[in-house]
Scaffold this motif. Structure first.
Motif, PDB file in Angstrom:
ATOM      1  N   SER A  82      -2.052  22.713 -10.400  1.00 23.50           N
ATOM      2  CA  SER A  82      -3.080  22.348  -9.566  1.00 23.50           C
ATOM      3  C   SER A  82      -4.468  23.097  -9.601  1.00 23.50           C
ATOM      4  O   SER A  82      -4.176  24.402  -9.929  1.00 23.50           O
ATOM      5  N   GLN A  83      -5.433  22.467  -9.339  1.00 23.57           N
ATOM      6  CA  GLN A  83      -6.774  23.107  -9.722  1.00 23.57           C
ATOM      7  C   GLN A  83      -7.668  23.192  -8.576  1.00 23.57           C
ATOM      8  O   GLN A  83      -7.297  22.022  -7.822  1.00 23.57           O
ATOM      9  N   LEU A  84      -8.619  23.885  -8.335  1.00 24.31           N
ATOM     10  CA  LEU A  84      -9.369  23.906  -6.933  1.00 24.31           C
ATOM     11  C   LEU A  84     -10.186  22.281  -6.966  1.00 24.31           C
ATOM     12  O   LEU A  84     -10.167  21.947  -5.739  1.00 24.31           O
ATOM     13  N   GLY A  85     -10.381  21.892  -8.325  1.00 27.19           N
ATOM     14  CA  GLY A  85     -10.970  20.424  -8.111  1.00 27.19           C
ATOM     15  C   GLY A  85     -10.152  19.475  -7.547  1.00 27.19           C
ATOM     16  O   GLY A  85     -10.699  18.244  -7.363  1.00 27.19           O
ATOM     17  N   ASP A  86      -8.930  19.685  -7.566  1.00 23.12           N
ATOM     18  CA  ASP A  86      -8.064  18.674  -6.913  1.00 23.12           C
ATOM     19  C   ASP A  86      -8.147  18.464  -5.336  1.00 23.12           C
ATOM     20  O   ASP A  86      -7.525  17.554  -5.071  1.00 23.12           O
ATOM     21  N   THR A  87      -8.779  19.406  -4.816  1.00 25.43           N
ATOM     22  CA  THR A  87      -8.881  19.427  -3.283  1.00 25.43           C
ATOM     23  C   THR A  87      -9.769  18.243  -2.937  1.00 25.43           C
ATOM     24  O   THR A  87     -10.783  17.806  -3.397  1.00 25.43           O
ATOM     25  N   ALA A  88      -8.855  17.373  -2.117  1.00 26.52           N
ATOM     26  CA  ALA A  88      -9.527  15.951  -1.935  1.00 26.52           C
ATOM     27  C   ALA A  88      -8.819  15.064  -0.860  1.00 26.52           C
ATOM     28  O   ALA A  88      -7.356  15.785  -0.601  1.00 26.52           O
ATOM     29  N   MET A  89      -9.125  14.043  -0.318  1.00 24.83           N
ATOM     30  CA  MET A  89      -8.135  13.174   0.488  1.00 24.83           C
ATOM     31  C   MET A  89      -7.388  12.406  -0.680  1.00 24.83           C
ATOM     32  O   MET A  89      -8.163  11.904  -1.646  1.00 24.83           O
ATOM     33  N   TYR A  90      -6.112  12.237  -0.544  1.00 19.95           N
ATOM     34  CA  TYR A  90      -5.325  11.338  -1.432  1.00 19.95           C
ATOM     35  C   TYR A  90      -4.742  10.039  -0.697  1.00 19.95           C
ATOM     36  O   TYR A  90      -4.183  10.317   0.125  1.00 19.95           O
ATOM     37  N   PHE A  91      -5.331   8.910  -1.324  1.00 19.82           N
ATOM     38  CA  PHE A  91      -4.574   7.731  -0.715  1.00 19.82           C
ATOM     39  C   PHE A  91      -3.858   7.201  -1.529  1.00 19.82           C
ATOM     40  O   PHE A  91      -4.138   6.688  -2.725  1.00 19.82           O
ATOM     41  N   CYS A  92      -2.601   6.740  -0.937  1.00 18.32           N
ATOM     42  CA  CYS A  92      -1.651   5.774  -1.562  1.00 18.32           C
ATOM     43  C   CYS A  92      -2.047   4.109  -1.502  1.00 18.32           C
ATOM     44  O   CYS A  92      -2.683   4.171  -0.313  1.00 18.32           O
ATOM     45  N   ALA A  93      -2.036   3.239  -2.279  1.00 14.91           N
ATOM     46  CA  ALA A  93      -2.355   1.960  -2.151  1.00 14.91           C
ATOM     47  C   ALA A  93      -1.619   1.054  -3.081  1.00 14.91           C
ATOM     48  O   ALA A  93      -0.766   1.281  -3.969  1.00 14.91           O
ATOM     49  N   PHE A  94      -1.787  -0.236  -2.261  1.00 13.87           N
ATOM     50  CA  PHE A  94      -0.734  -1.347  -2.771  1.00 13.87           C
ATOM     51  C   PHE A  94      -1.347  -2.494  -3.116  1.00 13.87           C
ATOM     52  O   PHE A  94      -2.551  -2.862  -2.215  1.00 13.87           O
ATOM     53  N   MET A  95      -1.186  -3.483  -4.102  1.00 15.21           N
ATOM     54  CA  MET A  95      -1.957  -4.590  -4.297  1.00 15.21           C
ATOM     55  C   MET A  95      -0.734  -5.517  -5.027  1.00 15.21           C
ATOM     56  O   MET A  95       0.061  -5.196  -5.836  1.00 15.21           O
ATOM     57  N   LYS A  96      -0.982  -6.770  -4.492  1.00 18.40           N
ATOM     58  CA  LYS A  96       0.132  -7.898  -4.869  1.00 18.40           C
ATOM     59  C   LYS A  96      -0.284  -8.124  -6.244  1.00 18.40           C
ATOM     60  O   LYS A  96      -1.611  -8.045  -6.721  1.00 18.40           O
ATOM     61  N   SER A  97       0.658  -8.580  -7.005  1.00 20.89           N
ATOM     62  CA  SER A  97       0.296  -8.571  -8.620  1.00 20.89           C
ATOM     63  C   SER A  97      -0.473  -9.635  -9.010  1.00 20.89           C
ATOM     64  O   SER A  97      -1.223  -9.476  -9.731  1.00 20.89           O
ATOM     65  N   PHE A  98      -0.129 -10.881  -8.529  1.00 15.55           N
ATOM     66  CA  PHE A  98      -1.120 -11.887  -8.933  1.00 15.55           C
ATOM     67  C   PHE A  98      -1.948 -12.527  -8.138  1.00 15.55           C
ATOM     68  O   PHE A  98      -1.327 -12.736  -6.916  1.00 15.55           O
ATOM     69  N   PRO A  99      -2.980 -12.883  -8.284  1.00 18.24           N
ATOM     70  CA  PRO A  99      -3.731 -13.658  -7.365  1.00 18.24           C
ATOM     71  C   PRO A  99      -3.431 -15.074  -7.083  1.00 18.24           C
ATOM     72  O   PRO A  99      -2.589 -15.532  -8.067  1.00 18.24           O
TER      73      PRO A  99
END
Lengths: 121, 116
Positions: A82-99
């Motif tokens: 890990s590096q200092l630049g990794d400091t942040a908010m991290y979000f997990c996200a989901f997307m359905k596969s096919f429109p």
């Protein structure tokens, strides 16, 4: 409807160490994509890594890798060295596969509540 | 390539006033999204456009929020009248469209709205 849960509101780790962020999701879909986004203080959401649900192999991007467990509906992010630049908010996200219709473009992203990661010098 | 442009960066208004946000997506991106991110929460989709048509506005509070995307390029999001609970960061994103894996979302820097 899909839900994404991040149970760790905050985490901190010493520089150069490894840290793992947790994410679980709930869906009845069989085909979908999962993402981790990083949001630094600049507020811009930056894509870190993505995983297709039909792929058994875990995605990796340099120091970032995921542990995707489809049966458990778990999608954790591991940050190595890990590096200092990794400091942040991290979000997990989901997307359905096919429109529903190609003319409709992408499906929407559904986000978790985020984990605030601090890298300590 | 130039990124997604949003303005203004910050906005402070009093409740019951109106406000508008502007977004210019990446050139050639057919899909445009507006997300609302309340402090301490993940972004929530307000509205999604495909070219100049609305794909999903199921979570847009239509009694006070409106959005348009003229000519399938720039977009504006308006709130009238604003409420205290509208205080949030408003994020615009765009993507090429088509297969979601091959066309990731690109986000702008957002507009931070404070309603007093």
């Amino acid at each position: 409807a899909q839900t994404v849960t991040q149970s760790q509101p905050e985490m901190s780790v010493q520089e150069a160490e490894t840290v793992t962020l947790s994410c679980t999701y709930d869906t009845s879909e069989n085909n979908y994509y999962l993402f981790w986004y990083k949001q630094p203080p600049s507020r811009q959401m930056i894509l870190v890594i993505r995983q297709e649900a039909y792929k058994q192999q875990n995605a990796t991007e340099n120091r970032f890798s995921v542990n995707f467990q489809k049966a458990a509906k778990s999608f954790s992010l591991k940050i190595s060295d890990s590096q200092l630049g990794d400091t942040a908010m991290y979000f997990c996200a989901f997307m359905k596969s096919f429109p529903l219709d190609p003319n409709f473009g992408n499906e929407k992203l559904t986000f978790g509540t985020g984990t605030r990661l601090t890298i300590i010098p | 390539e130039a990124g997604v442009a949003q303005s203004p960066r910050y906005k402070i208004i009093e409740k019951r006033q109106s406000v508008a946000f502007w977004c210019n997506p990446i050139s050639g991106h057919a899909t445009l999204y507006w997300y609302q991110q309340i402090l301490g929460q993940g972004p929530k989709l307000l509205i999604q456009f495909q070219n100049n048509g609305v794909v999903d506005d199921s979570q847009l509070p239509k009694d006070r929020f409106s959005a348009e995307r003229l000519k399938g390029v720039d977009s504006t999001l308006k709130i009238q009248p604003a409420k205290l609970e509208d205080s949030a960061v408003y994020l615009c994103a765009s993507s090429l469209g088509g297969s979601s894996y091959n066309s990731p979302l690109h986000f702008g820097n957002g507009t931070r709205l404070t309603v007093t």
